[in-house]
Write an enzyme that holds these catalytic residues in place. Structure first.
Site, PDB file in Angstrom:
ATOM      1  CD  GLU A  38      -8.163  -4.933  -9.341  1.00  0.00           C
ATOM      2  OE1 GLU A  38      -8.781  -5.639  -8.943  1.00  0.00           O
ATOM      3  OE2 GLU A  38      -8.055  -3.729  -8.667  1.00  0.00           O
ATOM      4  CG  ASN A 125     -12.114   0.236  -9.206  1.00  0.00           C
ATOM      5  OD1 ASN A 125     -11.866  -0.752  -8.285  1.00  0.00           O
ATOM      6  ND2 ASN A 125     -10.944   0.807  -9.743  1.00  0.00           N
ATOM      7  CG  ASN A 183      -9.852   0.898  -5.615  1.00  0.00           C
ATOM      8  OD1 ASN A 183     -10.151  -0.294  -5.955  1.00  0.00           O
ATOM      9  ND2 ASN A 183      -8.904   1.749  -6.206  1.00  0.00           N
ATOM     10  CG  ASP A 239      -6.824  -1.852  -5.765  1.00  0.00           C
ATOM     11  OD1 ASP A 239      -8.092  -1.860  -5.904  1.00  0.00           O
ATOM     12  OD2 ASP A 239      -6.087  -1.673  -6.669  1.00  0.00           O
TER      13      ASP A 239
END
Length: 312
Positions: A38, A125, A183, A239
């Site tokens: 990520e 996030n 997100n 995402d």
């Protein structure tokens, strides 16, 4: 085809995509061995990419000159999204730390946000830095739902919001409070629009959102105005995402990277053989798209350039 990685490829869904991606473009797998990749962030000064491997509680660093990957930081408080500010400092969203931090040039770490109204954040996030120095970040509860991406805990705030950290005062303010699980987020090249993904369908597949909304910035540059639905994901969930200099959105999806024209049309896809979590632009000309798949780091060259200038 010789030289093409199995499970990858480019799909042109609209003629406008032809001018964006080179005909012989090939996806490269640069490294593999993560549990959940990520938050890639590019550092132009030393030609490296830093990204997160959340469940393994580490950050990794890819050296574009040598092709080598090493551990950048471990433990990393289950870091997730990363970005770089105008001074070339790393800004990180930490699930485990439940905070947003900045890594200074000397390696020390400054906490930028950890509480709102006296209550701990859920699990920041993703983040993006605006030209005025403010930092905008999302705070879903993924990092406190279990011990996999952080530490299982109850939400103190009781909801999932989008926040802004003032670049001068450090004041933290809620800028959007009508998301299920906010997100990824990113500004349009002229910063007149803020795009924010909602991945509420991750825990409510039938009714939860799986889309990106676009918000007009208010004149003060500090708050959000009216919003509208920009796009709904056709494969899994959106995402993280980033924009190119002409305002196209390059966003993660279950089958790779989806590319949207600013008018909301899905114009092309870059297939990846794993679920994609996030992307960022890199390389000396910001024309190389780095892609975080589940276990691996990928890259593909493009005919466009990432929005913004390379940071240190």
């Amino acid at each position: 085809m010789f030289g093409e990685l199995e499970g990858t490829g480019v799909s042109v869904l609209d003629p406008r995509f032809h001018r964006v991606i080179p005909g012989p473009a090939r996806v490269e797998r640069l490294w593999t061995g993560a549990r959940w990749s990520e938050g890639p962030a590019w550092f132009a000064a030393h030609n490296t990419l830093v990204w997160s491997d959340i469940p393994n509680d580490r950050m990794l660093r890819y050296d574009a000159l040598s092709g080598q990957t090493s551990v950048f930081r471990q433990p990393a408080r289950n870091s997730n999204g990363n970005t770089v500010d105008a001074q070339g400092r790393l800004v990180t969203c930490e699930h485990g730390g439940r905070q947003v931090t900045r890594t200074e040039h000397d390696g020390s770490i400054t906490v930028l946000a950890s509480h709102y109204g006296g209550k701990r954040l859920n699990s920041p996030n993703d983040a993006v830095v605006k030209s005025d120095g403010s930092i905008w970040f999302t705070d879903p509860d993924y990092g406190i739902l279990s011990d996999y991406e952080g530490d299982k805990s109850a939400s103190e705030i009781g909801a999932c919001h989008v926040y802004r950290i003032d670049g001068e005062s450090g004041e933290i303010a809620i800028v959007a409070d009508d998301f299920v699980k906010p997100n990824g987020l990113a500004f349009s090249p002229d910063e007149s629009i803020l795009y924010i993904a909602d991945t509420g369908a991750s825990h409510d597949p039938e009714h939860g959102p799986r889309h990106i909304r676009s918000f007009k910035m208010d004149r003060d540059g500090r708050s959000l105005g009216a919003s509208k639905l920009f796009a709904t994901c056709t494969a899994g969930l959106f995402d993280g995402f980033r924009l190119d200099i002409e305002g196209r959105i390059w966003t993660s999806a279950a089958d790779g990277v989806h590319i949207y024209h600013p008018d909301g049309t899905l114009i092309g896809k870059v297939a990846i053989p794993e679920i994609v979590a996030n992307v960022c632009w890199g390389g000396p000309k910001l024309n190389r798209l780095f892609i975080c798949g589940t276990t691996s780091l990928y890259a593909v060259m493009t005919h466009t350039n990432g929005a913004g200038r390379p940071a240190g």
